[in-house]
Motif scaffolding. Structure first.
Motif, PDB file in Angstrom:
ATOM      1  N   GLY A 185      34.918 -15.587  -4.848  1.00 30.89           N
ATOM      2  CA  GLY A 185      33.572 -16.130  -4.932  1.00 30.89           C
ATOM      3  C   GLY A 185      32.540 -15.163  -4.418  1.00 30.89           C
ATOM      4  O   GLY A 185      31.350 -15.484  -4.362  1.00 30.89           O
ATOM      5  N   ALA A 186      32.962 -13.987  -4.005  1.00 33.61           N
ATOM      6  CA  ALA A 186      32.039 -12.998  -3.465  1.00 33.61           C
ATOM      7  C   ALA A 186      31.360 -12.235  -4.595  1.00 33.61           C
ATOM      8  O   ALA A 186      31.929 -12.017  -5.657  1.00 33.61           O
ATOM      9  CB  ALA A 186      32.785 -12.030  -2.553  1.00 33.61           C
ATOM     10  N   THR A 187      30.123 -11.837  -4.348  1.00 34.53           N
ATOM     11  CA  THR A 187      29.368 -11.029  -5.315  1.00 34.53           C
ATOM     12  C   THR A 187      28.816  -9.815  -4.586  1.00 34.53           C
ATOM     13  O   THR A 187      27.612  -9.700  -4.362  1.00 34.53           O
ATOM     14  CB  THR A 187      28.226 -11.841  -5.943  1.00 34.53           C
ATOM     15  N   VAL A 188      29.701  -8.934  -4.187  1.00 33.26           N
ATOM     16  CA  VAL A 188      29.311  -7.783  -3.380  1.00 33.26           C
ATOM     17  C   VAL A 188      28.468  -6.829  -4.210  1.00 33.26           C
ATOM     18  O   VAL A 188      28.847  -6.429  -5.307  1.00 33.26           O
ATOM     19  CB  VAL A 188      30.558  -7.065  -2.836  1.00 33.26           C
ATOM     20  N   VAL A 189      27.318  -6.478  -3.660  1.00 35.74           N
ATOM     21  CA  VAL A 189      26.445  -5.483  -4.273  1.00 35.74           C
ATOM     22  C   VAL A 189      26.313  -4.314  -3.311  1.00 35.74           C
ATOM     23  O   VAL A 189      26.027  -4.513  -2.126  1.00 35.74           O
ATOM     24  CB  VAL A 189      25.045  -6.063  -4.582  1.00 35.74           C
ATOM     25  N   HIS A 190      26.552  -3.107  -3.803  1.00 33.12           N
ATOM     26  CA  HIS A 190      26.402  -1.919  -2.967  1.00 33.12           C
ATOM     27  C   HIS A 190      24.972  -1.427  -3.032  1.00 33.12           C
ATOM     28  O   HIS A 190      24.448  -1.131  -4.108  1.00 33.12           O
ATOM     29  CB  HIS A 190      27.346  -0.813  -3.442  1.00 33.12           C
ATOM     30  N   TYR A 191      24.320  -1.372  -1.867  1.00 33.50           N
ATOM     31  CA  TYR A 191      22.968  -0.835  -1.753  1.00 33.50           C
ATOM     32  C   TYR A 191      23.070   0.533  -1.084  1.00 33.50           C
ATOM     33  O   TYR A 191      23.387   0.618   0.113  1.00 33.50           O
ATOM     34  CB  TYR A 191      22.079  -1.769  -0.936  1.00 33.50           C
ATOM     35  N   PRO A 192      22.865   1.624  -1.827  1.00 34.36           N
ATOM     36  CA  PRO A 192      23.065   2.967  -1.261  1.00 34.36           C
ATOM     37  C   PRO A 192      22.224   3.196  -0.013  1.00 34.36           C
ATOM     38  O   PRO A 192      21.130   2.636   0.130  1.00 34.36           O
ATOM     39  CB  PRO A 192      22.635   3.894  -2.408  1.00 34.36           C
ATOM     40  N   PRO A 193      22.711   4.027   0.894  1.00 35.30           N
ATOM     41  CA  PRO A 193      21.971   4.313   2.126  1.00 35.30           C
ATOM     42  C   PRO A 193      20.794   5.244   1.870  1.00 35.30           C
ATOM     43  O   PRO A 193      20.663   5.829   0.791  1.00 35.30           O
ATOM     44  CB  PRO A 193      23.020   4.995   3.012  1.00 35.30           C
ATOM     45  N   ALA A 194      19.947   5.374   2.875  1.00 36.33           N
ATOM     46  CA  ALA A 194      18.854   6.345   2.811  1.00 36.33           C
ATOM     47  C   ALA A 194      19.430   7.756   2.829  1.00 36.33           C
ATOM     48  O   ALA A 194      20.542   7.983   3.314  1.00 36.33           O
ATOM     49  CB  ALA A 194      17.906   6.139   3.989  1.00 36.33           C
ATOM     50  N   VAL A 226      17.964  -1.444  10.655  1.00 33.78           N
ATOM     51  CA  VAL A 226      17.368  -1.273   9.331  1.00 33.78           C
ATOM     52  C   VAL A 226      18.493  -1.181   8.314  1.00 33.78           C
ATOM     53  O   VAL A 226      19.388  -0.338   8.446  1.00 33.78           O
ATOM     54  CB  VAL A 226      16.484  -0.011   9.276  1.00 33.78           C
ATOM     55  N   THR A 227      18.466  -2.043   7.314  1.00 30.65           N
ATOM     56  CA  THR A 227      19.504  -2.033   6.277  1.00 30.65           C
ATOM     57  C   THR A 227      18.905  -1.608   4.937  1.00 30.65           C
ATOM     58  O   THR A 227      17.685  -1.588   4.757  1.00 30.65           O
ATOM     59  CB  THR A 227      20.149  -3.420   6.107  1.00 30.65           C
ATOM     60  N   SER A 228      19.788  -1.306   4.004  1.00 25.72           N
ATOM     61  CA  SER A 228      19.371  -0.995   2.641  1.00 25.72           C
ATOM     62  C   SER A 228      19.365  -2.234   1.756  1.00 25.72           C
ATOM     63  O   SER A 228      19.012  -2.148   0.580  1.00 25.72           O
ATOM     64  CB  SER A 228      20.310   0.060   2.032  1.00 25.72           C
ATOM     65  N   THR A 229      19.754  -3.361   2.303  1.00 26.13           N
ATOM     66  CA  THR A 229      19.843  -4.600   1.533  1.00 26.13           C
ATOM     67  C   THR A 229      18.461  -5.241   1.385  1.00 26.13           C
ATOM     68  O   THR A 229      17.502  -4.843   2.058  1.00 26.13           O
ATOM     69  CB  THR A 229      20.758  -5.611   2.247  1.00 26.13           C
ATOM     70  N   PRO A 230      18.342  -6.255   0.540  1.00 27.94           N
ATOM     71  CA  PRO A 230      17.069  -6.995   0.464  1.00 27.94           C
ATOM     72  C   PRO A 230      16.668  -7.646   1.785  1.00 27.94           C
ATOM     73  O   PRO A 230      15.498  -8.029   1.947  1.00 27.94           O
ATOM     74  CB  PRO A 230      17.348  -8.051  -0.617  1.00 27.94           C
ATOM     75  N   MET A 231      17.614  -7.782   2.727  1.00 29.91           N
ATOM     76  CA  MET A 231      17.250  -8.333   4.041  1.00 29.91           C
ATOM     77  C   MET A 231      16.358  -7.384   4.817  1.00 29.91           C
ATOM     78  O   MET A 231      15.655  -7.803   5.742  1.00 29.91           O
ATOM     79  CB  MET A 231      18.514  -8.637   4.860  1.00 29.91           C
ATOM     80  N   GLY A 232      16.393  -6.099   4.461  1.00 35.32           N
ATOM     81  CA  GLY A 232      15.545  -5.114   5.122  1.00 35.32           C
ATOM     82  C   GLY A 232      15.912  -4.923   6.582  1.00 35.32           C
ATOM     83  O   GLY A 232      17.084  -4.769   6.933  1.00 35.32           O
ATOM     84  N   THR A 233      14.912  -4.946   7.453  1.00 35.89           N
ATOM     85  CA  THR A 233      15.132  -4.829   8.891  1.00 35.89           C
ATOM     86  C   THR A 233      15.534  -6.190   9.437  1.00 35.89           C
ATOM     87  O   THR A 233      14.848  -7.194   9.204  1.00 35.89           O
ATOM     88  CB  THR A 233      13.870  -4.326   9.603  1.00 35.89           C
TER      89      THR A 233
END
Length: 469
Positions: A19-28, A433-440
């Motif tokens: 049920g997971a939908t893992v999305v990779h958000y590349p780092p800075a 600080v993350t690269s995800t839509p959650m941001g900081t």
């Protein structure tokens, strides 16, 4: 090409199974994951020769003693928020190298005389409770025919490799004192440990308990003995040691054999040649010295953190590892961790599988707090770099590093006057600080994190099935 196809196939299969939908958000992009700079640049990626970071530099990367929550830098949210719960996961503090990382024909000795580690049983009452403290003192014997054999992991020392050093215990005590100064009054933690409101957890590796002894002495200064939590060694989610063949296959698909991985090893051939000439290590070898820079990194950094000189060849004392060469090893090691846990497209899925069980436990703790079903105010996990790294990979931190000694990630739960719950996650004492839509991760609705964990792991049943697929 085969490795890339295997990685894509694994990711597609996991998406279908769970049920997971893992999305990779590349780092800075930074000097840490810029391979050109890593190979050809200069300087260490931080402090590697002291546990002390000057106040004006505090927050910078210090491998010997990473920045953590302390009063001087701590920022208290506005008065409308009250702190309800804190959970910390940290790496142990500085130690000797592992025995597997001491294949140098050493000209630098390690002495742990009078430093333990302590190992003895204790009963609840009577004679069995009044026992003599026993400290391990490593030794070798000339009558043992294997003493003088040359092989991986052999070094003449009074240390039980690995063990937390006396300097590491000092750092642990300071860490505990700093945490107490910030959280004791905010959470109502007394000087005595109260298991009804605080819990401590360690791994099956004894060095985490060594750190706990010093850290908890400062965190709960009026308590002599504390029971700590530990899961069975075969299923421990904190270290972690639970079986997840899918995670292992995925990790292998983007490391061993992948050109994205082997390029830096090939380009570093001249550096390897010099290090091997000093250490006496053969190339190729069977102990992993040339599949990553882990062994050399650990050996060299442990020496510098304990004010020891860099090693020279026992056969040619003019042939020594230079500081510039050590700095390059440290840059390469940080590049490797960034690649393993953030840059590789499969890294987010790997962390979700490899450390998903711990995040499901964290999710349970957070849900119990907001539902009013738990009286626990403080939960402290003492673990390893192999624990903190997938935490950072799971949360998809924007700038990944190799978590140094004492690294911590802090999860703070706040409630506002409208009884809504919020989460702040601290890395190095400051909001992550993350690269995800959650941001900081600074006072985000706690449901945002709970939903994110769901998206990474699915249910407990989903995670278990995905690991065995």
């Amino acid at each position: 090409m085969f490795r890339l196809l295997l990685q894509v196939t694994l990711l597609a299969s996991l998406a279908a199974l769970t049920g997971a939908t893992v999305v990779h958000y590349p780092p800075a992009q930074s000097k840490i994951n810029n391979l050109t700079f890593v190979l050809n640049g200069a300087g260490a990626p931080g402090i590697f020769d002291s546990s002390v970071t000057p106040d004006k530099l505090y927050g910078e990367y210090n491998w010997c003693n990473m920045p953590h929550v302390r009063t001087r830098e701590y920022k208290t949210p506005s008065h409308e928020f009250t702190l309800e719960y804190v959970e910390i996961i940290q790496r142990h503090h500085k130690r000797t190298p592992y025995n597997t990382n001491t294949f140098f024909k050493e000209d630098v000795s390690w002495s742990c005389d009078g430093e333990g580690p302590a190992a003895y049983g204790k009963g609840p009452s009577g004679v069995s409770s009044d026992v003599t403290e026993i400290q391990w003192q490593a030794f070798t014997s000339t009558q043992n025919p294997w003493t003088n054999s040359v092989g991986p992991g052999f070094v003449d020392t009074t240390c039980q490799l690995p063990q937390i050093t006396s300097d590491g215990l000092v750092d642990s005590h300071t860490h505990g004192s700093d945490l107490r100064a910030v959280y004791a009054s905010r959470l109502g933690l007394g000087g005595r440990f109260d298991p009804s409101i605080a819990q401590i957890r360690v791994t099956n590796n004894v060095i985490t308990s060594q750190v706990a002894g010093a850290l908890l002495n400062a965190l709960f200064p009026d308590t002599d003995n504390i029971d700590v939590l530990i899961q069975p060694g075969s299923i421990d989610s904190l270290e972690p040691t639970y079986s997840c063949p899918t995670a292992n296959s995925l990790f292998s698909s983007y490391t061993s054999g992948s050109s994205n991985w082997t390029t830096h090893l090939t380009d570093a051939a001249p550096l390897y040649a010099k290090l091997d000439s000093v250490s006496g290590t053969s190339n190729p070898d069977t102990a992993g010295w040339h599949t990553s820079f882990d062994h050399y990194y650990d050996n060299l950094s442990a020496k510098l953190c304990h004010d020891k000189k860099l090693p020279c060849s026992v056969n040619d004392t003019s042939l020594c590892v230079t500081q510039d060469e050590a700095n390059t090893v440290f840059r390469l090691g940080n590049w490797e961790y960034s690649y393993n846990y953030r840059d590789a497209p499969g890294s987010a899925q790997y962390s979700a599988l490899h450390y998903g069980a711990w995040f499901l436990e964290l999710k349970g703790h957070l849900e119990a707090v907001i539902a009013g079903q738990s009286k626990i105010k403080y939960f402290h996990n003492i673990a390893h770099d192999g624990s903190v790294s997938p935490v950072l990979g799971f949360l998809q931190i924007a700038n990944m590093v190799w978590p140094g000694m004492g690294s911590e990630v802090v999860f703070e739960v706040y409630k506002n006057q409208k009884k809504a719950y919020f989460l702040r996650v601290l890395w190095g004492g400051q909001p992550m600080v993350t690269s995800t839509p959650m941001g900081t991760l600074d006072m985000i609705p706690i449901e945002t994190m709970l939903d994110y964990i769901d998206s990474m792991t699915g249910s407990a049943t989903d995670l278990f099935a995905a690991c065995q697929s």
